[in-house]
Design an enzyme around this catalytic site. Structure first.
Site, PDB file in Angstrom:
ATOM      1  N   ARG A 316       0.811  -1.242  -0.153  1.00  0.00           N
ATOM      2  CA  ARG A 316       0.187  -0.017   0.109  1.00  0.00           C
ATOM      3  C   ARG A 316       1.066   1.226   0.039  1.00  0.00           C
ATOM      4  O   ARG A 316       1.632   1.581   1.014  1.00  0.00           O
ATOM      5  CB  ARG A 316      -1.203   0.035   1.236  1.00  0.00           C
ATOM      6  CG  ARG A 316      -1.978  -1.189   1.225  1.00  0.00           C
ATOM      7  CD  ARG A 316      -2.973  -1.050   0.316  1.00  0.00           C
ATOM      8  NE  ARG A 316      -3.801  -2.269   0.200  1.00  0.00           N
ATOM      9  CZ  ARG A 316      -4.928  -2.380   1.137  1.00  0.00           C
ATOM     10  NH1 ARG A 316      -5.263  -1.625   1.636  1.00  0.00           N
ATOM     11  NH2 ARG A 316      -5.564  -3.533   0.564  1.00  0.00           N
ATOM     12  N   GLU A 318       0.577   4.290   0.622  1.00  0.00           N
ATOM     13  CA  GLU A 318      -0.030   5.215   1.518  1.00  0.00           C
ATOM     14  C   GLU A 318       0.898   6.056   2.452  1.00  0.00           C
ATOM     15  O   GLU A 318       1.571   5.216   3.252  1.00  0.00           O
ATOM     16  CB  GLU A 318      -1.182   4.651   2.361  1.00  0.00           C
ATOM     17  CG  GLU A 318      -2.316   4.069   1.232  1.00  0.00           C
ATOM     18  CD  GLU A 318      -3.201   3.208   1.996  1.00  0.00           C
ATOM     19  OE1 GLU A 318      -2.938   2.899   3.193  1.00  0.00           O
ATOM     20  OE2 GLU A 318      -4.084   2.773   1.494  1.00  0.00           O
ATOM     21  N   ARG A 324      -0.976   2.003  13.087  1.00  0.00           N
ATOM     22  CA  ARG A 324      -1.338   0.381  12.635  1.00  0.00           C
ATOM     23  C   ARG A 324      -1.297   0.380  11.154  1.00  0.00           C
ATOM     24  O   ARG A 324      -1.884  -0.307  10.498  1.00  0.00           O
ATOM     25  CB  ARG A 324      -2.865   0.570  12.989  1.00  0.00           C
ATOM     26  CG  ARG A 324      -3.837   1.767  12.162  1.00  0.00           C
ATOM     27  CD  ARG A 324      -5.329   1.484  12.768  1.00  0.00           C
ATOM     28  NE  ARG A 324      -6.378   2.104  12.072  1.00  0.00           N
ATOM     29  CZ  ARG A 324      -7.514   2.097  12.126  1.00  0.00           C
ATOM     30  NH1 ARG A 324      -8.060   1.193  13.067  1.00  0.00           N
ATOM     31  NH2 ARG A 324      -8.375   2.841  11.549  1.00  0.00           N
ATOM     32  N   GLU A 470     -10.331  -1.646  13.293  1.00  0.00           N
ATOM     33  CA  GLU A 470     -10.646  -2.583  12.063  1.00  0.00           C
ATOM     34  C   GLU A 470      -9.527  -3.605  11.529  1.00  0.00           C
ATOM     35  O   GLU A 470      -8.290  -3.336  11.517  1.00  0.00           O
ATOM     36  CB  GLU A 470     -11.186  -1.977  10.963  1.00  0.00           C
ATOM     37  CG  GLU A 470     -11.409  -2.619   9.449  1.00  0.00           C
ATOM     38  CD  GLU A 470     -10.505  -2.504   8.519  1.00  0.00           C
ATOM     39  OE1 GLU A 470      -9.933  -3.595   7.781  1.00  0.00           O
ATOM     40  OE2 GLU A 470      -9.988  -1.496   8.242  1.00  0.00           O
ATOM     41  N   SER A 473     -11.755  -6.425   6.149  1.00  0.00           N
ATOM     42  CA  SER A 473     -12.813  -5.760   5.359  1.00  0.00           C
ATOM     43  C   SER A 473     -13.149  -6.885   4.273  1.00  0.00           C
ATOM     44  O   SER A 473     -12.438  -7.310   3.728  1.00  0.00           O
ATOM     45  CB  SER A 473     -12.307  -4.293   4.628  1.00  0.00           C
ATOM     46  OG  SER A 473     -13.286  -3.647   3.907  1.00  0.00           O
ATOM     47  N   ARG A 521      -1.881  -6.742  12.197  1.00  0.00           N
ATOM     48  CA  ARG A 521      -2.873  -6.059  13.040  1.00  0.00           C
ATOM     49  C   ARG A 521      -3.695  -6.890  13.848  1.00  0.00           C
ATOM     50  O   ARG A 521      -3.710  -6.578  14.963  1.00  0.00           O
ATOM     51  CB  ARG A 521      -3.809  -5.254  12.096  1.00  0.00           C
ATOM     52  CG  ARG A 521      -4.479  -4.312  12.616  1.00  0.00           C
ATOM     53  CD  ARG A 521      -5.495  -3.319  11.825  1.00  0.00           C
ATOM     54  NE  ARG A 521      -4.717  -2.536  10.841  1.00  0.00           N
ATOM     55  CZ  ARG A 521      -5.346  -1.561  10.131  1.00  0.00           C
ATOM     56  NH1 ARG A 521      -6.455  -1.559  10.024  1.00  0.00           N
ATOM     57  NH2 ARG A 521      -4.697  -0.824   9.262  1.00  0.00           N
TER      58      ARG A 521
END
Length: 547
Positions: A316, A318, A324, A470, A473, A521
């Site tokens: 990812r 990001e 996290r 979370e 998903s 996670r």
């Protein structure tokens, strides 16, 4: 010839005549001097003899009768293969009175004078005390001195006897037995100074009011010297639990008819959206590192694999520097055909996660306890009775937060802060750290998510939460190519840019759904490690590519 010598003269070179000499032998003073000289010579001879005796005793004492029982071993180049089984520290409580041989690290050493040394030996999460005491013809002073000089973290080969201790040894995990060493050899020493001790790395977060303040090893320092940090008993337990999660994931899904697949991590198009992918040069064009195995999973269902799962890296791009998120993590993904309702998938995921939770608790209690010494936390809690896992709709979750004072207009999506707040409220009201939120708004989900049949503003999708964060998903996927193409265009994705993917559905695909889980996670939240980097072997984030 007549003599020229006068009557009172004496011949030259002759001693003068003592008028008191009556011709009877040596004088008294001469005898006295001779006696003193003889006495002095005797004392000198005795002194020399004593010195020689002491020198011989010292020489005799310096003979190292134990030299074959200790020292550095030759470099191991597999030049021999003796068939000698090695023991594990964890099993030595049952070996009292028996000879043992083991390879271990020297965690600490402590000399008691020049005739005794204590070693704390470590294997992964286990440790034991070893003792060397000077013994005639067995353990020499030189051997004890050498053992006491070994650097912390040296790797040694120990032989000795496991003996019962008179009282528990608090500094070792095996507290009722110690090793009385007969042989100790160095396998691997240190060529550089340790950045911190493993003992310090094992310590819990310090209390500012504690009487004794020890060295505190910061997370950044740990990650910069990860190999040393990973030797700590805490990390040995953490990564044993990480491996256990993968095992339990596989076991459950294999038992439920799933097939493990391995999808490519180089893709020609973004999986989720074009905003968070790593672009890489691919010969004369570009490729992307996979954000998930999403496309491959769905295409496998179209290929009649029915039920598939994968454990593999996820990327990812990001720029998030949070507790996290990472730029690379391990995804636990599954996809399955649906017979009638997407809750079949949700229930499969729920059963799989609860199997992981119970498996960790029931099979790895020792490792959990080791971690909790450094990271004190309440045991993770979930519903196990007939009432089942708590499932809230997105609307019900919003209502809980509104009742607690959060403005409704701020809840189009859950921020991290509101996620955690909801977790605290759910724990207080329902006494569980684990719950599911169902029916998310369609606007919050990827293009391949199936809309709700009664309200197209909602979707057949769900998220799973642990301690208010979370961890999964998932959703029912769109298997109709026309609906899929329409949703892709609404999200700014041209179907022709993912032609092979869309074609899989044009050739017929059953209804299906699945989910993706972040392994690190799950581990972080189960143990409450407070930072995902502690659950990653060599974490990758926007600021870290080494080690």
């Amino acid at each position: 010839m007549a003599s020229t010598q006068t009557p009172n003269e004496q011949p030259p070179n002759e001693p003068p005549v003592d008028p008191n000499d009556e011709g009877t032998g040596p004088t008294k003073s001469a005898l006295k001097k001779a006696a003193k000289a003889a006495e002095k010579a005797q004392k000198a001879a005795e002194k020399v003899a004593k010195q020689q005796e002491l020198a011989q005793q010292k020489t005799d004492a310096e003979v190292d009768y134990a030299k074959e029982f200790y020292g550095a071993l030759p470099l191991n180049q597999s030049q021999s293969r003796p068939r000698r089984a090695r023991d594990q520290i964890a099993s030595l409580s049952d070996r009292v009175g028996e000879p043992v041989i083991l390879r271990a690290r020297v965690q600490t050493s402590r000399a008691q004078g020049n005739k005794m040394v204590f070693l704390n030996l470590r294997q992964r999460t286990d440790s034991i005390q070893a003792l060397l005491v000077v013994t005639p013809e067995k353990i020499s002073k030189q051997m004890v001195k050498w053992a006491g000089s070994l650097a912390d973290e040296s790797i040694v080969l120990i032989e000795g006897v496991a003996e019962k201790t008179s009282e528990p040894i608090k500094s070792a995990t095996v507290s009722d037995v110690e090793i009385h060493v007969s042989k100790i050899h160095l396998i691997a020493g240190l060529d550089s100074r340790l950045p911190f001790t493993v003992e310090d790395a094992n310590r819990p977060e310090q209390d500012a009011n504690a009487e004794v303040q020890y060295n505190r090893v910061l997370l950044e320092t740990r990650l910069n010297n990860r190999v040393i940090d990973l030797r700590s008993q805490t990390n040995q337990a953490v990564f044993k639990l990480q491996g256990a999660i993968g095992d339990l994931f596989r076991e459950y899904l294999s038992a439920n008819g799933f097939l493990e697949i391995h999808s490519p991590k180089l893709q020609g198009a973004a999986t989720e959206s074009g905003a968070s992918v790593f672009k890489v040069n691919y010969f004369k064009g570009n490729a992307f590192l996979a954000q998930s195995p999403q496309l491959a999973k769905q295409m496998a269902i179209a290929a009649d694999f029915e039920r598939v799962y994968e454990i593999g890296p996820v990327f990812r791009a990001e720029d998030s520097n949070t507790h996290r998120h990472m730029t690379e993590f391990i995804g636990l993904d599954l996809e399955m055909a649906i017979e009638e309702h997407y809750h079949e998938v949700m229930e499969m995921l729920d059963g799989m996660l609860k199997n992981i939770f119970s498996g960790l608790r029931d099979k790895y209690r020792k490792e959990i306890d080791v971690v909790q010494k450094q990271f004190p936390a309440d045991d993770f809690k979930w519903r196990e009775g007939p009432e089942g896992t708590l499932v809230l709709s997105f609307k019900e979750a919003v209502d809980i937060l509104v009742e607690d004072g959060v403005p409704r207009e701020d809840l189009d999506d859950f921020s991290t802060e509101n996620e955690k707040r909801l977790g605290r409220l759910v724990k207080a009201k329902y006494d569980t750290d684990y719950y599911i939120i169902d029916k998310f708004p369609m606007a919050l989900r990827p293009f391949y998510t199936m809309p709700d049949p009664e309200d197209p503003m909602l979707s057949n999708s769900y998220d799973f939460f642990m301690r208010g964060e979370e961890i999964l998903s998932g959703a029912q996927r769109i298997h109709d190519p026309r609906v899929l193409s329409e949703k892709m265009r609404s999200k700014g994705v041209e179907p022709d840019s993912m032609k092979a993917y869309v074609d899989a559905f044009r050739m017929g695909c059953p209804p299906h759904g699945g989910g993706g889980i972040g392994l690190e996670r799950v581990l972080m939240l189960f143990l409450k490690l407070n930072n995902i980097r502690r659950a990653s072997l060599f974490p990758r984030d926007p600021k870290r590519l080494e080690p």
